[in-house]
Design a protein around this motif. Structure first.
Motif, PDB file in Angstrom:
ATOM      1  N   THR A  14      23.989  62.744  81.573  1.00 59.56           N
ATOM      2  CA  THR A  14      24.570  61.306  81.364  1.00 59.56           C
ATOM      3  C   THR A  14      23.817  60.669  80.164  1.00 59.56           C
ATOM      4  N   ALA A  15      24.561  59.696  79.674  1.00 61.93           N
ATOM      5  CA  ALA A  15      24.284  58.927  78.412  1.00 61.93           C
ATOM      6  C   ALA A  15      22.688  58.656  78.498  1.00 61.93           C
ATOM      7  N   ALA A  16      22.248  58.298  79.621  1.00 65.40           N
ATOM      8  CA  ALA A  16      20.792  57.975  79.728  1.00 65.40           C
ATOM      9  C   ALA A  16      19.871  59.106  79.665  1.00 65.40           C
ATOM     10  N   ASP A  17      20.402  60.355  79.438  1.00 62.00           N
ATOM     11  CA  ASP A  17      19.541  61.548  79.260  1.00 62.00           C
ATOM     12  C   ASP A  17      19.160  61.547  77.918  1.00 62.00           C
ATOM     13  N   TYR A  18      20.049  60.973  77.088  1.00 64.90           N
ATOM     14  CA  TYR A  18      20.071  61.190  75.518  1.00 64.90           C
ATOM     15  C   TYR A  18      18.631  61.509  74.839  1.00 64.90           C
ATOM     16  N   ASP A  19      17.893  60.581  75.272  1.00 71.18           N
ATOM     17  CA  ASP A  19      16.297  60.932  74.628  1.00 71.18           C
ATOM     18  C   ASP A  19      15.820  62.007  74.622  1.00 71.18           C
ATOM     19  N   ASP A  37      24.923  65.034  66.205  1.00 68.35           N
ATOM     20  CA  ASP A  37      24.315  65.031  67.456  1.00 68.35           C
ATOM     21  C   ASP A  37      23.508  63.642  67.581  1.00 68.35           C
ATOM     22  N   GLU A  38      23.781  62.739  67.035  1.00 67.36           N
ATOM     23  CA  GLU A  38      23.124  61.353  67.322  1.00 67.36           C
ATOM     24  C   GLU A  38      23.573  60.857  68.447  1.00 67.36           C
ATOM     25  N   TYR A  45      31.061  62.672  73.388  1.00 65.29           N
ATOM     26  CA  TYR A  45      31.257  63.866  73.830  1.00 65.29           C
ATOM     27  C   TYR A  45      31.396  63.928  75.257  1.00 65.29           C
ATOM     28  N   LEU A  46      30.226  63.194  75.836  1.00 68.49           N
ATOM     29  CA  LEU A  46      30.224  63.097  77.278  1.00 68.49           C
ATOM     30  C   LEU A  46      31.199  62.418  78.121  1.00 68.49           C
ATOM     31  N   GLN A  47      31.996  61.410  77.393  1.00 71.11           N
ATOM     32  CA  GLN A  47      32.937  60.886  77.858  1.00 71.11           C
ATOM     33  C   GLN A  47      34.355  61.308  77.871  1.00 71.11           C
ATOM     34  N   ARG A  48      34.187  62.227  76.663  1.00 69.14           N
ATOM     35  CA  ARG A  48      35.492  63.200  76.714  1.00 69.14           C
ATOM     36  C   ARG A  48      35.613  64.249  77.722  1.00 69.14           C
ATOM     37  N   ASN A  49      34.287  64.835  78.122  1.00 66.21           N
ATOM     38  CA  ASN A  49      34.280  65.751  78.983  1.00 66.21           C
ATOM     39  C   ASN A  49      33.512  65.722  80.091  1.00 66.21           C
ATOM     40  N   PRO A  50      33.891  64.712  80.974  1.00 68.42           N
ATOM     41  CA  PRO A  50      32.929  64.112  81.918  1.00 68.42           C
ATOM     42  C   PRO A  50      32.453  65.045  83.111  1.00 68.42           C
ATOM     43  N   GLY A  51      31.418  65.055  83.277  1.00 65.33           N
ATOM     44  CA  GLY A  51      30.762  66.174  84.240  1.00 65.33           C
ATOM     45  C   GLY A  51      30.443  67.342  83.901  1.00 65.33           C
ATOM     46  N   LEU A  52      30.994  67.915  82.550  1.00 64.81           N
ATOM     47  CA  LEU A  52      30.718  69.222  82.044  1.00 64.81           C
ATOM     48  C   LEU A  52      29.465  69.441  81.598  1.00 64.81           C
ATOM     49  N   SER A  53      28.933  68.795  80.932  1.00 66.43           N
ATOM     50  CA  SER A  53      27.576  69.056  80.485  1.00 66.43           C
ATOM     51  C   SER A  53      26.291  68.778  81.472  1.00 66.43           C
ATOM     52  N   LEU A  54      25.456  69.670  81.343  1.00 66.60           N
ATOM     53  CA  LEU A  54      24.417  69.817  82.485  1.00 66.60           C
ATOM     54  C   LEU A  54      23.038  69.699  81.847  1.00 66.60           C
ATOM     55  N   VAL A  55      22.146  69.025  82.612  1.00 61.98           N
ATOM     56  CA  VAL A  55      20.777  69.233  82.661  1.00 61.98           C
ATOM     57  C   VAL A  55      20.123  69.823  83.547  1.00 61.98           C
ATOM     58  N   GLY A  56      18.843  70.712  83.376  1.00 69.04           N
ATOM     59  CA  GLY A  56      17.866  71.457  84.177  1.00 69.04           C
ATOM     60  C   GLY A  56      16.680  70.364  84.388  1.00 69.04           C
ATOM     61  N   ALA A  66      18.874  71.956  78.770  1.00 67.56           N
ATOM     62  CA  ALA A  66      20.187  71.015  78.726  1.00 67.56           C
ATOM     63  C   ALA A  66      21.207  71.940  77.867  1.00 67.56           C
ATOM     64  N   VAL A  67      22.672  71.764  78.479  1.00 71.74           N
ATOM     65  CA  VAL A  67      23.759  72.199  77.635  1.00 71.74           C
ATOM     66  C   VAL A  67      25.001  71.385  77.357  1.00 71.74           C
ATOM     67  N   LEU A  68      25.495  71.546  76.302  1.00 67.29           N
ATOM     68  CA  LEU A  68      26.743  70.657  76.218  1.00 67.29           C
ATOM     69  C   LEU A  68      28.042  71.581  76.415  1.00 67.29           C
ATOM     70  N   CYS A  69      28.901  70.950  77.336  1.00 68.37           N
ATOM     71  CA  CYS A  69      30.023  71.872  77.789  1.00 68.37           C
ATOM     72  C   CYS A  69      31.136  71.185  77.673  1.00 68.37           C
ATOM     73  N   GLY A  70      32.305  71.345  77.104  1.00 64.66           N
ATOM     74  CA  GLY A  70      33.639  70.773  76.982  1.00 64.66           C
ATOM     75  C   GLY A  70      34.556  71.780  76.602  1.00 64.66           C
ATOM     76  N   HIS A  71      35.887  71.173  76.691  1.00 57.47           N
ATOM     77  CA  HIS A  71      37.179  71.811  76.336  1.00 57.47           C
ATOM     78  C   HIS A  71      38.166  70.954  75.495  1.00 57.47           C
ATOM     79  N   ASP A  72      39.011  71.660  74.904  1.00 66.48           N
ATOM     80  CA  ASP A  72      39.921  70.957  74.093  1.00 66.48           C
ATOM     81  C   ASP A  72      41.287  70.990  74.504  1.00 66.48           C
ATOM     82  N   GLY A  73      41.372  71.188  76.106  1.00 66.85           N
ATOM     83  CA  GLY A  73      42.426  71.574  76.502  1.00 66.85           C
ATOM     84  C   GLY A  73      42.984  73.016  76.869  1.00 66.85           C
ATOM     85  N   ARG A  74      42.274  73.673  75.806  1.00 68.03           N
ATOM     86  CA  ARG A  74      42.601  75.304  76.084  1.00 68.03           C
ATOM     87  C   ARG A  74      41.341  75.919  76.084  1.00 68.03           C
TER      88      ARG A  74
END
Ligand SMILES: CC(C)(COP(=O)(O)OP(=O)(O)OC[C@H]1O[C@@H](n2cnc3c(N)ncnc32)[C@H](O)[C@@H]1OP(=O)(O)O)[C@@H](O)C(=O)NCCC(=O)NCCS
Length: 149
Positions: A14-19, A37-38, A45-56, A66-74
């Motif tokens: 979530t956005a609260a995890d940023y720091d 990455d600011e 990025y998180l808003q455009r790809n809801p729920g896909l990026s994860l933290v451990g 942590a990992v960022l995960c997203g897609h552009d539709g394809r």
């Protein structure tokens, strides 16, 4: 009887995890950071790809991966995969990867890309183990937009 459950859990970033996430990335050689990455672009990025990026997180809720995960539709993309050194080798990187790939598949995304610094041979070994294969016929090209100048 011994408790065989892992001492980590995985949840959506979530956005609260940023720091905490940004601090982990900064402390992790192999993760390349730039102004994209600011906080603001990361939140976008998180808003455009809801729920896909994860933290451990560890048993106290501290972010250890942590990992960022997203897609552009394809195509899907995994970026900035990082597991804190003390937490490596316990299957956390695999779990993050597999959850991301399952979520992308669930959204109908057929393939997933990962960009790796050419000299990051350890990461390449990990991604191969995760079933990724190099595309020898492709290379990445990049330029700035007016916003990046
Ligand atoms: C790469 C990284 C994410 C792996 O995380 P991890 O939690 O230690 O990985 P796991 O324990 O889940 O390992 C999963 C599998 O990959 C294998 N593996 C892990 N690191 C490996 C490596 N460097 N080379 C080959 N295989 C590797 C493990 O043996 C394991 O195999 P198995 O599940 O078949 O038994 C972690 O080392 C890291 O954060 N590295 C620095 C950051 C980095 O370079 N990120 C990549 C950016 S592109």
């Amino acid at each position: 009887m011994a408790d065989a459950s892992p001492d980590f859990a995985v949840r959506p970033m979530t956005a609260a995890d940023y720091d905490a996430v940004h601090a982990l990335w900064q402390a992790t050689p192999g993760v390349g950071l730039d102004p994209s990455d600011e906080r603001a672009p990361t939140e976008r990025y998180l808003q455009r790809n809801p729920g896909l990026s994860l933290v451990g997180v560890d048993s106290e809720g501290k972010i250890i991966a942590a990992v960022l995960c997203g897609h552009d539709g394809r195509r899907g993309y995994l970026s900035h995969m990082a597991v804190a050194p003390a937490a490596r080798g316990a299957g956390l990187g695999r779990q993050l990867t597999e959850q991301c790939l399952a979520a992308l598949a669930g959204q109908g995304v057929l393939k997933c890309n990962v960009r790796i610094f050419a000299d990051n041979h350890a990461a390449a070994g990990f991604w191969r183990r995760m079933g990724f294969a190099p595309r020898q016929d492709l290379s990445v090209m990049q330029r700035t937009t007016a916003a990046g100048e």
